[in-house]
Each structure stands twice: as C-alpha cells, then as structure tokens.
Design a protein around this motif. Structure first.
Motif, PDB file in Angstrom:
ATOM      1  N   ALA A 194       0.381  -6.801  -6.448  1.00 33.84           N
ATOM      2  CA  ALA A 194       0.463  -5.745  -7.460  1.00 33.84           C
ATOM      3  C   ALA A 194       1.765  -5.860  -8.238  1.00 33.84           C
ATOM      4  O   ALA A 194       2.790  -6.315  -7.719  1.00 33.84           O
ATOM      5  CB  ALA A 194       0.362  -4.382  -6.785  1.00 33.84           C
ATOM      6  N   ASP A 195       1.728  -5.450  -9.515  1.00 36.14           N
ATOM      7  CA  ASP A 195       2.924  -5.507 -10.349  1.00 36.14           C
ATOM      8  C   ASP A 195       4.071  -4.721  -9.710  1.00 36.14           C
ATOM      9  O   ASP A 195       5.228  -5.143  -9.768  1.00 36.14           O
ATOM     10  CB  ASP A 195       2.615  -4.949 -11.742  1.00 36.14           C
ATOM     11  CG  ASP A 195       1.670  -5.845 -12.534  1.00 36.14           C
ATOM     12  OD1 ASP A 195       1.586  -7.049 -12.187  1.00 36.14           O
ATOM     13  OD2 ASP A 195       1.022  -5.352 -13.465  1.00 36.14           O
ATOM     14  N   VAL A 196       3.726  -3.580  -9.133  1.00 42.31           N
ATOM     15  CA  VAL A 196       4.700  -2.793  -8.376  1.00 42.31           C
ATOM     16  C   VAL A 196       4.113  -2.570  -6.982  1.00 42.31           C
ATOM     17  O   VAL A 196       3.178  -1.785  -6.825  1.00 42.31           O
ATOM     18  CB  VAL A 196       4.998  -1.447  -9.054  1.00 42.31           C
ATOM     19  CG1 VAL A 196       5.957  -0.627  -8.187  1.00 42.31           C
ATOM     20  CG2 VAL A 196       5.579  -1.652 -10.440  1.00 42.31           C
ATOM     21  N   PHE A 197       4.635  -3.283  -5.993  1.00 40.87           N
ATOM     22  CA  PHE A 197       4.142  -3.083  -4.638  1.00 40.87           C
ATOM     23  C   PHE A 197       4.592  -1.717  -4.149  1.00 40.87           C
ATOM     24  O   PHE A 197       5.760  -1.332  -4.292  1.00 40.87           O
ATOM     25  CB  PHE A 197       4.675  -4.161  -3.697  1.00 40.87           C
ATOM     26  CG  PHE A 197       4.321  -3.905  -2.252  1.00 40.87           C
ATOM     27  CD1 PHE A 197       3.053  -4.199  -1.785  1.00 40.87           C
ATOM     28  CD2 PHE A 197       5.241  -3.333  -1.379  1.00 40.87           C
ATOM     29  CE1 PHE A 197       2.715  -3.951  -0.454  1.00 40.87           C
ATOM     30  CE2 PHE A 197       4.912  -3.084  -0.060  1.00 40.87           C
ATOM     31  CZ  PHE A 197       3.639  -3.397   0.399  1.00 40.87           C
ATOM     32  N   GLN A 198       3.642  -0.955  -3.556  1.00 42.14           N
ATOM     33  CA  GLN A 198       3.961   0.368  -3.052  1.00 42.14           C
ATOM     34  C   GLN A 198       3.366   0.555  -1.659  1.00 42.14           C
ATOM     35  O   GLN A 198       2.339  -0.037  -1.324  1.00 42.14           O
ATOM     36  CB  GLN A 198       3.415   1.460  -3.973  1.00 42.14           C
ATOM     37  CG  GLN A 198       4.053   1.458  -5.360  1.00 42.14           C
ATOM     38  CD  GLN A 198       3.580   2.643  -6.167  1.00 42.14           C
ATOM     39  OE1 GLN A 198       3.963   3.773  -5.909  1.00 42.14           O
ATOM     40  NE2 GLN A 198       2.737   2.382  -7.150  1.00 42.14           N
ATOM     41  N   LYS A 199       4.042   1.366  -0.904  1.00 39.18           N
ATOM     42  CA  LYS A 199       3.589   1.668   0.453  1.00 39.18           C
ATOM     43  C   LYS A 199       3.947   3.112   0.759  1.00 39.18           C
ATOM     44  O   LYS A 199       5.053   3.573   0.457  1.00 39.18           O
ATOM     45  CB  LYS A 199       4.268   0.719   1.444  1.00 39.18           C
ATOM     46  CG  LYS A 199       3.863   0.899   2.908  1.00 39.18           C
ATOM     47  CD  LYS A 199       4.566  -0.153   3.768  1.00 39.18           C
ATOM     48  CE  LYS A 199       4.173  -0.048   5.236  1.00 39.18           C
ATOM     49  NZ  LYS A 199       4.868  -1.071   6.058  1.00 39.18           N
TER      50      LYS A 199
END
Length: 744
Positions: free
Chosen positions: A249-254
């Motif tokens: 993803a363009d901005v990895f998020q968790k």
C-alpha cells in the motif's frame, strides 16, 4: 461517561475508518519481499512503543538497559514481579505479601513505596492507577502473562515520564502470533496453589487475534489465629485484534485493539507481627486480621495506529483508557491506637495487643476502614519519526506528545468490631464518605523532542521534554458524604517543567560500546501538595560500557544522582501516619555501580548448554540536610535512605541437555534500614540480610508437552523483608509446585 472518554472513542472510530479506506481486506497473498517488508514495519513499530525493543538493539542505547525474555521467565515459572526484576541491576524491591501482588519498586534511589516514583508502563502506556494524581501503584499488571520486561534507567528521562529521576519499566504483553498457536499451562502446588494460563491466536493475511487468560489462586502461607484463608484469587483476561493493509500500500497502516479485565480477591492485611512474635512464629497472622480483604478490579482499553508514509517518515498513535476500583477493608486502629504504633511497642499498648491476639473486647474496640477508591486514567499519545541523512551524518528525529487525564476518588468509611473469644463481631456500620471524602485529579500535556544522530562510531542523542501539569484536590470533608459542597475545600496547582538530557554511545569495536549521559530527573508533587512543597528534581549522571557477542554479554555502569530535592510522602503503606501529605526532604546524593553478565559456558558443545547470569548492584546514599518526618524518622545530615540495600547479588545457572533442563536462581541482599540513619544498622530498625535459592526442572515429553517442577526458597530460609506498613513481614517460605505445559 467522561467527556474525554467520548473523545477517545471517537478517535478509535477515525482510526478504523482510516484503515479501511486503504483496502485492509485486500486478498493478495504477500510475496517473500512483502513478508520482509512486514517484518521491517513490525520492527519499526516495536521500536516506537518499547523502551528497549530487542536485546540486539541494546548495544546502541546511550544508557543502562535490561531486557528479560520469556524464556528466562519460563524457566522458573515466575508470576511474582519481585522475583523477575531481581535479575536487573539498579532495581530495589521491598517485598510485602510474598506473591508480588503489590510490589514496591525503586530505581537508583527513588524510594520503593508502592512504586510511586517509577514510570510503570504496559506496552508503552502508563499503567499505574493514576500516574499523576495518585501514582502509588496498588495495581500492577499480572507479571505471569507477560512476554518480556524492559528497564531503562539514565537515558529514559526524555521519552518516558512523568517520573524521570530513576527510570522506566515496561511490561510487554503476549503478542499476536504470526501463525495459529494455542498454549496451556497448568500448575498445582502447596498451599492449594493453582494456576491456569492459556492463550490462543493466529494471523491470517491482514487480520490477527489473540485471547488469553491467566488465573491464579492460593490459600496463603500464613497461619491465621483460629484458622482461615490468607491467600488470594486473581483472574486476568486479555484480548487483542489487529488489522493491517497490504505491505504494498502507498501508506502502510496497522491498527491494534487491546481489551483487558483483571479481578482480585486477596485476604491481605497491613497487620504484621511484633519482634517477639516473629521470632516465635514468623508466618503467624493475628486474629484481628481475619476479615481484612482487598477487593479490586482493573479494566483497560487501548487502540494503537501505525502509519508508514515513506521509508523516512512514520507516525504511531495510541489512545488508552484504564479504570481501577478497589476496597481494601482492613484493621486501622485498636481503641484509637494505630496498628503501626501498637506493633512497634506492644508493652506500652498491652491491652490493644491482647485484643488483636484474640482477647475479648468491648464493642467498637476494633476500627476497620473501608479504604475504598476509584481511579481512572485516559489519554492519547503520538510519536512522529523522521529519518534522514546529510553526508556522513544520519538522524533519527522523534517528536512526541501525550495528553493525559487521571483521577482518584477516595470515598471511605469505618466499621466497628469487638473481639469475642478470638472471633470478630461487627458492632457498628459506618456511613460511606464519612472518613475520607475527596477527589484528586490531574490533566497533563507532555511534549518531547529527541534526535539520535549517528556519524562514524558515534551516536549522540540529545533531547528535551516539557510537562505542563494541572492538579486539583477537592476535599468534601467527613460531614458531607453526599458531596453537596457545604464544607468543600479546594487546592489547585499548575506546574511547568523542562527536562533536558543528552546521551552518547561510542562503538570501540563490533563487540564493545561505551556510553554516558547527563539528564535532569523530575517527579511532580501530587494534588495535596501546598505552596511550600517543591517537585522532586535531580541531575543524573552515568558512565558505562557493554561487551556483547552471540554467547556473552556484559554491562558495567557507574551512576550518580544528585537530588536538589527529594520528595517525601506520609503514606500508611510506607510506614507513615497516613496523612498522604508530601514534604521536601531536601538534597541527597545517590551513587553506585551496576554490573550484569550472561554467558553460555558450553557454547561450543552441541549436546550440552550451561548458561549463567550474574547481576550486582552497589548503592550508597547520604542526605545533605537535617529534617523530621513521619515516614523516615528524624533525619540528620549524612544519614542513608531507608529501604535501599548497599549490596544486591543475583545469580542464575542452568543445565540444558536434550529434553531436560535444570535451573537454579540465587539472590542475596544486605540488610536494609527501615528508618534513616548512619553507621551500623540496629536490628530493630532493619530488615534481614539473606540468601535465597529457587530451583526448577523441566522435561520435554514431545514437541507439544513439557512437564515441570519448581521450588521456591529451597533451603526454607526465614527472613524479614519489611517492617512496614505495620510490623514485621516474612518472605515466602519453601513452596513446591509442578505442572504441565502444552503448546499446539
């Protein structure tokens, strides 16, 4: 619901919506490179929310640090945080109940009473019931369900507040497993000891979960006059869920959710023993403690969001809410004589002594206080990290902020009893709110900036912390239990403080690193402080080195904490009169040496391992002024701080061959003063010096099952661990337990 709780709930929703907007449920199977990316992201997030992270990272830290891994905990099946932290140099522990239910922990001279001068965290979040308004930690996370423990001392001052004089301790809970995993640990032992620890969890693509329970009970090792249970029953439940985007993803998020609930009933008391009774029967409990009981529960909610905007920029945000309720119902006085004074001089108070040992009394001779308190703490904290390089210089810049609220509500009353031939009979019922009736609260904004600058063999870490603290105390008085405000007195305090510091690490070689630092220490006064009470402040220095290979680790540190003002507190738990008033104790110097070593003596042998570990602490303290206190006695210049031993040594040796593991843990300490003083320590004003051994043996039946047997205090040594809150208290006697662990 508190208005700020609603705000935290809204933040939870925003984080979830943000995550879903980036295709959290995408069904693409991660490639090997994607798995590598996930591992990198996990490490970055780990670094943001821990104080050490991984043992391998310690070599570059600009100060003393310790890391206790799960395998070290499992060897002895420890559930007592006191026994676990004995391995860490620079930590001082005053035992109280023998099981670690209410630890008293200090770091580098901060004092140990209720761990109130140490920054305690679970997964990077403040975990004391009310860390600013009422930091005395009557709740501590269940040590047995943790995966590891981290301790940072000198270099912890900038990032981990509010208490920065000594250091920070971070409990790390069981992580969500990468694959399907189910574990069960069943234990039975003496004193009807029983324990169940079970976990199950899994991660599937972009979703993970973990559920855990840790339940432990015992009938207790003390012998109540007339018989009865002197033990405890605790139940702890924890659940976690995780959602994440694809690593591409363009901005990895968790985002991770955590929910926990803890419940405790313990038949514990403040009532210890007189000197003579301890010599005759150290595990005795007087008849007057027969109805003493702690009834407590703790609830925690936490959500953490991590976003990796690029390989240079990331943001970690955590919202949290903790609630703790407790009523410690316990004997307070006998015919107006406080139990601490009574046990210190039973001849002077002979009639009161006879009553606590079972002699029939008049009505209401025994006063039992409902020490009823409700706490909450909540807040949101965020850390923005930016990594960049200029020429040979690399910079890891971190900017952090936390807005925090907490509160303690004391709503207490006293019931009367008479002693009837060894049995307590209630003779009066107090009205709630007529003994102690007040609310203490705090709002705090903490900001910090820290830059880890690397060039060549050097790592320089300067930083600055700012705390803006607003504290309030509302005392409704004993004549207004309905809190109408007719007798309300209010005290409000605002405090601003800057906490600077700098640490340096120099790599002499690949194995050897030297480090040093200078940091300001700070602990805020509580809401009860008056205009004459100052914050606790110090300037802290440390210098040391680490030598590390795959099989050998050594750390040697010297430290000097120069307190311009040590803050005292008149707590009943600390042996004082219980007014909770704070006072300036003035200047004190604390200096010492810390040493730790771990080594596998047979690292080259493929069939046999012989791991050893040693930790040692030398500490010297001296007050620089003279004053009087209810807590420490009459203090004169040159006196030493009580409940802080000069020498502590912990050693561990194991033998591992095939399916069999044997382990011996040894701990010895010099005697501790129980009041301030100098020169030789009087026996009547001292704990005992002692040597204690714990042992364990395990046998791995197959890949899934392991059986074990453990023995605490192998030699059945008897020793005084404390003379507070009231009277003498023993350590845990010889105790044998065994069980089976099943890992699926």
């Amino acid at each position: 619901m508190h208005s700020s709780t609603k705000c935290v709930s809204a933040i939870f929703g925003i984080l979830i919506a943000s995550l879903f907007s980036t295709s959290v449920f995408a069904q693409l199977s991660p490639s090997e490179s994607a798995k590598d990316s996930l591992a990198i992201y996990d490490d970055i997030m780990l670094d943001r929310v821990t104080v050490v992270g991984k043992p391998a990272w310690m070599k570059e830290l600009p100060g003393a640090a310790s890391y206790i891994e799960m395998k070290d905990i499992e060897l002895q099946e420890y559930s007592d945080i006191n026994r676990i932290l004995r391995r860490v140099p620079g930590i001082y522990i005053q035992e109280e109940d023998g099981y670690g239910l209410r630890p008293n922990i200090g770091l580098r001279g901060t004092g140990t009473s209720r761990s109130s001068k140490v920054t305690l965290m679970e997964d990077g979040v403040l975990i004391a019931p009310a860390p600013y308004a009422a930091p005395a930690a009557y709740y501590t996370p269940t040590a047995g369900r943790m995966s590891s423990f981290e301790v940072r001392k000198g270099s912890s001052q900038i990032k981990y507040g509010p208490n920065t004089n000594g250091g920070a301790i971070n409990y790390r809970s069981t992580p969500i497993p990468a694959d399907l995993s189910a574990d069960v640990d069943l234990t039975l032992g003496e004193t009807s000891m029983r324990k169940v620890h079970a976990t199950i969890g899994n991660t599937h693509k972009n979703f993970g979960y973990m559920f855990e329970t840790y339940q432990m009970a015992s009938n207790g090792f003390k012998n109540l006059d007339g018989g009865g249970n002197t033990g405890f029953d605790t139940k702890d439940f924890l659940g976690k869920m995780m959602f994440r985007t694809n690593p591409q993803a363009d901005v990895f998020q968790k985002v991770e959710f955590k929910v926990g609930y803890y419940d405790e009933i313990s038949n514990e008391t403040y009532l210890g023993l007189t000197e003579n009774d301890f010599e005759r029967s150290p595990y005795r409990r007087y008849a007057a403690s027969q109805v003493d009981e702690m009834d407590a529960d703790h609830t925690q909610f936490q959500v953490r969001h991590f976003a990796m905007f690029s390989n240079k920029l990331d943001l970690t945000t955590t919202a949290y809410y903790n609630e703790f309720n407790r009523n410690w119902y316990k004997l307070d006085n006998v015919n107006g004589v406080g139990i601490s004074d009574l046990l210190a001089d039973p001849e002077q108070y002979n009639s009161a002594y006879n009553i606590i040992t079972g002699t029939t009394s008049s009505d209401n001779a025994l006063s039992l206080k409902n020490n009823n308190r409700a706490y909450f703490s909540q807040g949101i904290q965020s850390a923005l990290n930016y990594h960049f390089g200029v020429g040979q210089f690399e910079s890891q810049l971190e900017i952090g902020a936390r807005y925090h609220q907490d509160e303690m509500d004391r709503y207490q009353w006293v019931n009367g009893y008479r002693m009837q031939e060894g049995v307590m009979v209630q003779t009066s019922q107090g009205e709630p709110g007529t003994e102690s009736n007040r609310i203490e609260s705090a709002n705090a904004l903490a900001l910090y900036i820290q830059d880890e600058i690397s060039f060549g063999r050097w790592i320089v870490t300067p930083g600055l912390r700012f705390e803006h603290i607003e504290m309030k105390r509302e005392n409704f008085g004993s004549n207004d239990p309905d809190r109408t405000g007719t007798d309300l007195s209010t005290n409000e305090t605002t405090l601003d403080v800057l906490v600077p510091g700098i640490g340096i690490n120099y790599a002499v070689s690949q194995q050897l690193n030297l480090f040093g630092g200078i940091h300001k220490g700070f602990t805020p006064p509580g809401p009860s402080a008056d205009d004459q009470t100052d914050a606790e402040e110090s300037i802290n220095y440390e210098l040391g080195g680490r030598y590390a290979t795959e099989v050998f680790n050594l750390e040697l540190v010297g430290f000097f904490n120069d307190y311009s003002n040590l803050l005292g507190n008149d707590l009943a738990a600390g042996g004082g009169s219980g007014t909770t008033e704070q006072f300036n104790a003035g200047e004190i110097n604390v200096k010492g040496v810390e040493f730790s070593l771990t080594h596998n003596l047979l690292a080259e042998n493929n069939d046999l391992d012989l791991p050893i570990s040693i930790s040692y602490t030398f500490t010297d303290t001296d007050f620089q002024n003279t004053f009087e206190s209810n807590t420490w006695g009459n203090v004169e210049e040159g006196d030493e701080l009580p409940y802080l031993p000069k020498h502590q040594l912990n050693g561990n040796i194991g033998v591992e061959k095939g399916s069999v593991t044997l382990n011996i843990d040894a701990y010895t300490t010099s005697a501790m003063r129980t009041v301030a003083g100098a020169g030789d320590i009087e026996d009547s004003k001292s704990t005992d010096s002692y040597l204690r051994f714990d042992g364990s043996a395990t046998y791995q039946i197959n890949d899934m099952a392991t059986v074990f047997v453990n023995m605490r205090n192998i030699t059945d040594a008897t020793y005084i661990v404390s003379r507070r809150p009231a009277g003498l208290r023993p350590g845990l006697p010889q105790t044998v337990m065994g069980g089976i662990k099943i890992d699926i």
